[in-house]
Write a protein that holds these residues in place. Structure first.
Motif, short mmCIF file in Angstrom:
data_model
loop_
_atom_site.label_atom_id
_atom_site.label_comp_id
_atom_site.label_asym_id
_atom_site.label_seq_id
_atom_site.Cartn_x
_atom_site.Cartn_y
_atom_site.Cartn_z
N GLU A 176 20.08 -36.90 -65.75
CA GLU A 176 19.80 -36.23 -64.47
C GLU A 176 20.88 -35.17 -64.15
O GLU A 176 20.58 -34.08 -63.67
CB GLU A 176 19.70 -37.29 -63.36
N LYS A 177 22.13 -35.53 -64.48
CA LYS A 177 23.25 -34.61 -64.24
C LYS A 177 23.09 -33.33 -65.08
O LYS A 177 23.31 -32.21 -64.59
CB LYS A 177 24.54 -35.36 -64.61
N GLN A 211 20.21 -31.28 -63.66
CA GLN A 211 20.63 -30.55 -62.44
C GLN A 211 21.30 -29.22 -62.79
O GLN A 211 21.30 -28.29 -62.01
CB GLN A 211 21.62 -31.39 -61.63
N LEU A 260 24.28 -25.27 -60.25
CA LEU A 260 23.44 -26.46 -60.11
C LEU A 260 22.19 -26.17 -59.28
O LEU A 260 22.23 -25.34 -58.36
CB LEU A 260 24.23 -27.60 -59.46
N LYS A 261 21.09 -26.84 -59.63
CA LYS A 261 19.86 -26.71 -58.84
C LYS A 261 20.11 -27.25 -57.44
O LYS A 261 20.87 -28.19 -57.27
CB LYS A 261 18.75 -27.54 -59.48
N PRO A 295 19.42 -29.43 -54.26
CA PRO A 295 18.75 -30.74 -54.15
C PRO A 295 17.44 -30.64 -53.37
O PRO A 295 17.25 -29.77 -52.59
CB PRO A 295 19.76 -31.62 -53.43
#
Ligand code: BEZ
Length: 236
Positions: A64-65, A68, A233-234, A236
């Motif tokens: 997941e990291k 992202q 980073l995307k 949230p």
């Protein structure tokens, strides 16, 4: 005469060699299916082996990291699809390791029993093993260009925080036109301008009070950790 010890290795700056393959998540057309994303293509020597199991549990727990950071993961070994499926099921159902349990590997794992892909990517290194892939890691950018490669021997498990650091450093270099010094982490100073494109120290210092020059060829500037991460980073 063919030299069996000669391996072709895609290099930094090359277009990622294309291939079609069967994976645990269906067929893939690489790198075309990943256009617009970063992708880490990595190989491991064999299913049902301890170092590889520790690596898969660690990488899957961090997936997941990486996602992202706009990065997909794709694994490969020269085992077959049913071996991959059985091994990943064993990991999920039976293995508890360093606090990780019930680990589901959701990224594709390529079957490569013919070694076609492994040979294309220089993953078969006969001095180490002619029947297993070494632990290769390719960082491929959204245009399908290889941006970094790392190879480890069979006995050495990878450091996945380091792979994440490499990914973020490559993206930071692209986003801010800078280079990153030794051991760089987001929040640390970056090198400006990239090595090899220096003017005089005076030119480079003018109007740039936040720059710190150690000599005419070595200047750094701060970039906020938040600025780096919010760019890369995307949301949230
Ligand atoms: C391992 O993953 O444990 C391993 C695989 C091949 C050779 C040596 C170690």
């Amino acid at each position: 005469m063919e030299n069996i010890n000669q391996v072709s290795m895609p290099r930094i700056g090359d277009q990622a060699p294309p291939f079609k393959a069967v994976t645990t998540q269906g067929d893939i057309n690489f790198p075309q299916d990943y256009t617009g994303d970063w992708v880490i293509l990595f190989s491991h020597p064999a299913d049902f082996t301890p170092v590889c199991t520790s690596e898969f549990m660690t990488f899957a727990s961090m997936e997941e990291k990486f996602n992202q950071a706009n990065c997909k993961l794709v694994g490969l070994s020269v085992d077959g699809l049913y071996s991959h499926i059985a091994w990943l099921r064993t990991i999920k159902e039976k293995i508890e390791y360093k606090g990780m349990k019930n680990v589901e590997v959701n990224f594709p794992l390529i079957e490569d029993i013919t070694m076609e892909v492994a040979k294309k990517y220089g993953m078969i290194q006969p001095g180490e093993s002619s029947t297993k892939a070494v632990r290769a890691v390719f960082f491929i950018d959204p245009k399908g260009i290889i941006r970094a490669t790392i190879y480890y021997p069979l006995s050495l498990g990878r450091n996945f925080e380091e792979l994440y650091r490499v990914l973020i450093a490559l993206q930071t270099a692209d986003a801010f036109s800078v280079a990153t010094p030794a051991d760089w982490q987001p929040g640390d100073d970056v090198i400006v301008p990239p090595a090899g494109s220096c003017g005089t120290a005076k030119d480079r210092m003018e109007g740039k009070e936040d720059m710190k020059c150690y000599d005419w060829f070595f200047c750094t500037k701060p970039i906020d950790k938040e600025k780096v991460l919010s760019t890369i980073l995307k949301k949230p």
